[in-house]
Motif scaffolding. Structure first.
Motif, short mmCIF file in Angstrom:
data_model
loop_
_atom_site.label_atom_id
_atom_site.label_comp_id
_atom_site.label_asym_id
_atom_site.label_seq_id
_atom_site.Cartn_x
_atom_site.Cartn_y
_atom_site.Cartn_z
N CYS A 186 0.95 -1.07 -0.13
CA CYS A 186 -0.04 -0.12 -0.15
C CYS A 186 0.91 0.97 0.15
CB CYS A 186 -0.84 -0.01 1.26
SG CYS A 186 -2.23 -1.31 1.36
N ARG A 187 1.92 1.12 0.73
CA ARG A 187 2.87 2.47 0.74
C ARG A 187 3.42 2.62 -0.59
NH1 ARG A 187 7.83 2.92 0.28
NH2 ARG A 187 8.30 0.74 0.66
N ARG A 188 3.78 1.53 -1.36
CA ARG A 188 4.26 1.86 -2.89
C ARG A 188 3.21 2.23 -3.71
NH1 ARG A 188 6.89 -3.28 -1.49
NH2 ARG A 188 5.31 -4.41 -2.54
N ILE A 189 1.92 2.02 -3.56
CA ILE A 189 0.89 2.48 -4.37
C ILE A 189 0.56 3.98 -3.94
CG2 ILE A 189 -1.47 2.54 -4.72
CD1 ILE A 189 -1.51 -0.57 -4.08
N ALA A 190 0.92 4.26 -2.80
CA ALA A 190 0.59 5.84 -2.60
C ALA A 190 1.81 6.40 -2.96
CB ALA A 190 0.75 5.92 -0.91
N ALA A 191 2.82 6.02 -2.99
CA ALA A 191 4.24 6.81 -3.34
C ALA A 191 4.15 6.96 -4.66
CB ALA A 191 5.44 5.88 -3.11
N GLU A 192 3.90 6.03 -5.66
CA GLU A 192 3.62 6.15 -7.01
C GLU A 192 2.58 7.03 -7.67
OE1 GLU A 192 5.73 5.02 -9.28
OE2 GLU A 192 7.06 3.77 -8.24
N HIS A 193 1.37 6.99 -6.63
CA HIS A 193 0.24 7.81 -7.38
C HIS A 193 -0.37 8.83 -6.61
CE1 HIS A 193 -0.80 4.37 -10.53
NE2 HIS A 193 -0.12 3.50 -9.37
N GLY A 194 -0.07 8.99 -5.41
CA GLY A 194 -0.42 10.25 -4.67
C GLY A 194 0.61 10.86 -4.19
N VAL B 86 -3.04 5.37 6.55
CA VAL B 86 -3.42 6.27 5.38
C VAL B 86 -2.95 5.76 4.26
CG1 VAL B 86 -3.25 8.53 4.30
CG2 VAL B 86 -3.61 8.34 6.91
N HIS B 87 -1.92 5.14 4.12
CA HIS B 87 -1.58 4.34 3.10
C HIS B 87 -2.31 3.37 2.55
CE1 HIS B 87 2.97 5.71 3.71
NE2 HIS B 87 2.29 6.61 3.24
N ALA B 88 -2.80 2.53 3.47
CA ALA B 88 -3.93 1.32 3.32
C ALA B 88 -5.19 2.03 2.56
CB ALA B 88 -4.14 0.52 4.62
N LEU B 89 -5.88 3.08 3.40
CA LEU B 89 -6.99 3.60 2.95
C LEU B 89 -6.80 4.15 1.29
CD1 LEU B 89 -8.41 5.18 6.08
CD2 LEU B 89 -9.04 3.05 4.98
N TYR B 90 -5.82 4.75 1.31
CA TYR B 90 -5.61 5.44 -0.02
C TYR B 90 -5.47 4.48 -1.21
CZ TYR B 90 -3.41 7.69 -4.05
OH TYR B 90 -3.03 7.95 -5.29
N ALA B 91 -4.65 3.28 -0.89
CA ALA B 91 -4.39 2.03 -1.79
C ALA B 91 -5.75 1.51 -2.15
CB ALA B 91 -3.55 1.01 -1.37
N PHE B 92 -6.65 1.19 -1.17
CA PHE B 92 -8.04 0.60 -1.25
C PHE B 92 -8.79 1.62 -2.25
CE2 PHE B 92 -12.55 0.00 -0.70
CZ PHE B 92 -12.53 -1.59 -0.77
N ALA B 93 -8.74 2.71 -2.15
CA ALA B 93 -9.72 3.78 -2.77
C ALA B 93 -8.89 3.67 -4.19
CB ALA B 93 -9.43 5.15 -2.16
N ARG B 94 -7.86 3.73 -4.22
CA ARG B 94 -6.87 3.53 -5.67
C ARG B 94 -7.31 2.32 -6.33
NH1 ARG B 94 -4.30 6.67 -9.70
NH2 ARG B 94 -3.94 5.20 -11.19
N ALA C 252 -16.66 10.86 1.82
CA ALA C 252 -16.54 9.63 2.59
C ALA C 252 -15.22 9.30 2.85
CB ALA C 252 -17.25 8.62 1.80
N ILE C 253 -14.26 9.76 1.94
CA ILE C 253 -12.58 9.28 2.44
C ILE C 253 -12.40 10.20 3.58
CG2 ILE C 253 -10.38 9.47 1.30
CD1 ILE C 253 -12.30 7.37 0.10
N GLY C 254 -12.66 11.54 3.68
CA GLY C 254 -12.23 12.42 4.67
C GLY C 254 -12.99 11.77 5.92
N LEU C 255 -14.14 11.27 5.99
CA LEU C 255 -14.51 10.73 7.18
C LEU C 255 -13.95 9.15 7.44
CD1 LEU C 255 -18.46 11.25 6.22
CD2 LEU C 255 -16.82 12.60 7.51
N GLN C 256 -13.62 8.49 6.46
CA GLN C 256 -12.85 7.34 6.61
C GLN C 256 -11.61 7.86 7.69
OE1 GLN C 256 -11.92 5.05 3.21
NE2 GLN C 256 -13.87 5.32 2.52
N LEU C 257 -10.86 8.82 7.12
CA LEU C 257 -9.53 9.14 7.81
C LEU C 257 -9.77 9.67 9.26
CD1 LEU C 257 -8.06 10.88 4.69
CD2 LEU C 257 -7.07 8.94 5.98
N LEU C 258 -10.76 10.29 9.46
CA LEU C 258 -10.98 10.87 10.83
C LEU C 258 -10.39 9.98 11.94
CD1 LEU C 258 -13.85 13.35 11.25
CD2 LEU C 258 -11.66 13.99 11.18
#
Length: 339
Positions: free
Chosen positions: A21-29, A47-55, A181-187
């Motif tokens: 997930c960290r690698r996905i976040a680094a490449e795309h976000g 945060v990387h995990a939630l980003y990778a899932f959304a990605r 919904a992404i913002g609410l997931q992160l809270l």
């Protein structure tokens, strides 16, 4: 997760999932990833995990012509090569909508039963890390289902599919799932100094602000996918309709009417940032520098669109790497900013 092996192998598998997930976040976000360096390691990987899932979900939706493709975290930068890859054979017959249904089923299984029904190692890692984060931080599952429902709106053949939005209200209803919904997931991951409920409106607004910035930057890319995320009534007020948009795209030139329309929508976008940014003070002090960094850098994309004279069909607005590093460095010197 029901993963074979002893406790040590379980921990290793989970660490490997988060690393993917960290690698996905680094490449795309890049902007988000830089901001996460200001978080503690535990929050950062969540945060990387939630980003990778959304990605991963966004990747399915954005490439509906090849619905079985799943983002490869090992090669995220090579977009054209990814597009040629396919998931295991048992998935290649599914439609995009079925593919999203399968992702939701797998996440539900992981959350409710600790089991994950997938033979795709890439998907397994992303969902494993996301499910662990959701459970660890007690993130309301409804935010995930709201997000997935919004993603179905982008998929042809679904009951809710749409590619045009008549009004800003209609667009904001879509963004309620795709961004708020992404913002609410992160809270729960970030933590708050007030009740989560009190912090939710600003978190949702910041998600919407980021999403609208994306729409303004990616007008050409979205048109190529037969999508228009700019509200029709806002464009019409400046004498712009879809045919006008497409003509500008074809010429590779933003004319005066469209320039005025984009300037107006940028002002609308900045107003959403103004509503959202005060909410950063409601977050735990240690995470404020990271979220402030993300907000500053994302809002500066609007500055870059203006600096390019709104030529969104020939220039993809990005914040230069040096500027991103400078803003992040300032976050490190802010009280609470740390690795």
């Amino acid at each position: 997760m029901n993963v074979p092996g002893d406790a040590r192998s379980l921990t290793g598998d989970l660490d490997a999932a988060y690393a993917s997930c960290r690698r996905i976040a680094a490449e795309h976000g890049r902007t988000y990833y830089l901001a996460t360096t200001l978080l503690s390691p535990e929050r950062r990987r969540a945060v990387h995990a939630l980003y990778a899932f959304a990605r991963m979900v966004d990747d399915i939706v954005d490439h509906a012509d090849n619905p079985a493709r799943v983002l490869d975290p090992r090669d995220g930068a090579q977009h054209s090569r990814i597009a040629g890859r396919r998931a295991p054979a048992r998935l290649t017959e599914t439609s995009p909508a079925q593919h999203l249904d399968l992702v939701e089923k797998q996440l539900r299984l992981a959350l409710e039963h600790g089991d994950l029904d997938t033979t795709d190692p890439r998907r397994h890692q992303i969902i494993t890390a996301a499910a662990d984060t959701i459970t660890r931080y007690d993130i309301a599952h409804t935010h995930l289902w709201t997000f997935l429902d919004a993603m179905r709106m982008d998929v042809p053949g679904t009951a809710t599919h749409r590619t045009r939005y008549a009004t800003m209200s209609e667009l904001r209803e879509y963004m309620r799932g795709s961004a708020a919904a992404i913002g609410l997931q992160l809270l729960p991951v970030l933590g708050t100094v007030v009740s989560v409920t009190e912090a939710e409106p600003a978190a949702a607004a910041l998600g919407e602000a980021f999403q609208l910035t994306n729409f303004l930057r990616d007008v050409a890319e979205d048109l190529d996918r037969d999508r228009v995320y700019l509200p029709a009534d806002e464009l019409t007020a400046f004498g712009v309709d879809e045919a006008h948009l497409r003509a500008c795209h074809h010429r590779g030139h933003t004319d005066a009417p469209l320039r005025r329309a984009l300037a107006h929508l940028i002002a609308v976008n900045r107003d959403i940032y103004r509503q959202a940014v005060p909410g950063i003070a409601l977050l735990a002090p240690r995470v404020r520098p990271a979220i402030t960094t993300a907000a500053i850098l994302y809002a500066e994309i609007l500055d870059r669109i203006e600096a390019a004279d709104y030529q969104v069909f020939t220039t993809r607005a990005t914040v230069p790497r040096r500027r991103r590093i400078l803003v992040a460095a300032k976050g490190f010197t802010t009280p609470g900013g740390h690795r």
